[in-house]
Design an enzyme around this catalytic site. Structure first.
Site, PDB file in Angstrom:
ATOM      1  N   PRO A   1       0.866  -1.360   0.156  1.00 23.06           N
ATOM      2  CG  PRO A   1       0.116  -1.207   1.983  1.00 23.06           C
ATOM      3  CD  PRO A   1       0.506  -1.934   1.364  1.00 23.06           C
ATOM      4  CG  ASN A   2      -0.347   4.377   1.326  1.00 23.14           C
ATOM      5  OD1 ASN A   2      -1.369   4.783   0.811  1.00 23.14           O
ATOM      6  ND2 ASN A   2      -0.424   3.639   2.666  1.00 23.14           N
TER       7      ASN A   2
ATOM      8  NE  ARG B   1       4.144   6.543   1.575  1.00 24.26           N
ATOM      9  CZ  ARG B   1       4.330   5.364   2.024  1.00 24.26           C
ATOM     10  NH1 ARG B   1       4.702   4.477   0.954  1.00 24.26           N
ATOM     11  NH2 ARG B   1       4.150   5.025   3.093  1.00 24.26           N
TER      12      ARG B   1
ATOM     13  CE1 TYR C   1       8.934   5.047   2.889  1.00 24.78           C
ATOM     14  CE2 TYR C   1       7.451   6.819   2.717  1.00 24.78           C
ATOM     15  CZ  TYR C   1       7.886   5.595   3.223  1.00 24.78           C
ATOM     16  OH  TYR C   1       7.369   5.233   4.446  1.00 24.78           O
TER      17      TYR C   1
ATOM     18  CG  ASN D   1       8.621  -2.085  -0.016  1.00 21.46           C
ATOM     19  OD1 ASN D   1       7.851  -2.078   1.127  1.00 21.46           O
ATOM     20  ND2 ASN D   1       8.831  -0.875  -0.499  1.00 21.46           N
TER      21      ASN D   1
ATOM     22  CB  ALA E   1       1.591   0.034   6.417  1.00 19.40           C
TER      23      ALA E   1
ATOM     24  CD  GLU F   1      11.336  -7.393   5.406  1.00 19.59           C
ATOM     25  OE1 GLU F   1      11.941  -8.457   5.688  1.00 19.59           O
ATOM     26  OE2 GLU F   1      10.588  -6.435   5.781  1.00 19.59           O
TER      27      GLU F   1
ATOM     28  CG  HIS G   1      11.419  -2.319   3.917  1.00 24.64           C
ATOM     29  ND1 HIS G   1      10.000  -2.255   4.023  1.00 24.64           N
ATOM     30  CD2 HIS G   1      11.647  -3.441   4.748  1.00 24.64           C
ATOM     31  CE1 HIS G   1       9.460  -3.323   4.693  1.00 24.64           C
ATOM     32  NE2 HIS G   1      10.332  -4.165   4.882  1.00 24.64           N
TER      33      HIS G   1
ATOM     34  NE  ARG H   1      10.046   5.909   8.202  1.00 23.76           N
ATOM     35  CZ  ARG H   1       9.318   5.858   7.177  1.00 23.76           C
ATOM     36  NH1 ARG H   1       9.431   4.698   6.485  1.00 23.76           N
ATOM     37  NH2 ARG H   1       8.216   6.556   7.408  1.00 23.76           N
TER      38      ARG H   1
END
Ligand code: DQA
Length: 150
Positions: free
Chosen positions: A11-12, A19, A24, A75, A78, A99, A101, A108
């Protein structure tokens, strides 16, 4: 035939480019996909690049991945930090999983430090922006393509 790597984005991530660019970067997901396709071709792989905001759709894509793909890059956005359903799907398939990111999730907020996806991943790359996807492809190429074959 070149082994195929499925690249799943959660998502997103469709909003990349606009964004939170300070977190990012300014690269769009289409830009990352183009770079991945070019890098994959150089490595003797092909990639299929997908994005969904829907947890169930991501779960279904993971379940179906072994039908057409030799490895998975994920990825999960959330859902990384919340989705036991995604973890269960990733645990149910027998494919190499990396994985990725864009941001360094460990630098964070505390809620981003837990990744359910990591529990099913063979490797994790974070904090290197879009380059992380390319590095994941390189790692998978070494596993999927016998030395000297390309
Ligand atoms: C992300 C990190 C997640 O914590 C966040 O929810 C995202 C993007 C990353 O690529 O840095 O959506 O997966």
């Amino acid at each position: 035939m070149a082994p195929s790597v499925l690249v799943l984005n959660g998502p997103n991530l469709n909003l990349l480019g606009t964004r939170e660019p300070d977190v990012y970067g300014r690269e769009t997901l289409d830009g990352i996909a183009d770079t991945c396709r070019a890098r994959a071709a150089g490595l003797g792989l092909v990639v299929e690049f997908r994005q969904s905001n829907d947890e169930g759709e991501l779960v279904t894509w993971v379940q179906q991945a072994p039908q057409d793909h030799a490895a998975l890059i994920v990825n999960a956005g959330a859902y990384t930090h919340t989705s036991v359903a995604l973890l269960d799907a990733l645990s149910a398939i027998d494919l190499p999983i990396v994985e990725v990111h864009l941001s360094n999730i460990h630098r964070r907020e505390e809620f981003r430090h837990l990744s359910y996806v990591s529990k099913a991943a063979d490797g994790v790359i974070c904090g290197l922006g879009g380059q992380g996807y390319e590095l994941a492809l390189e790692a998978l190429a070494r596993r999927l393509i016998p030395a000297g074959a390309t």
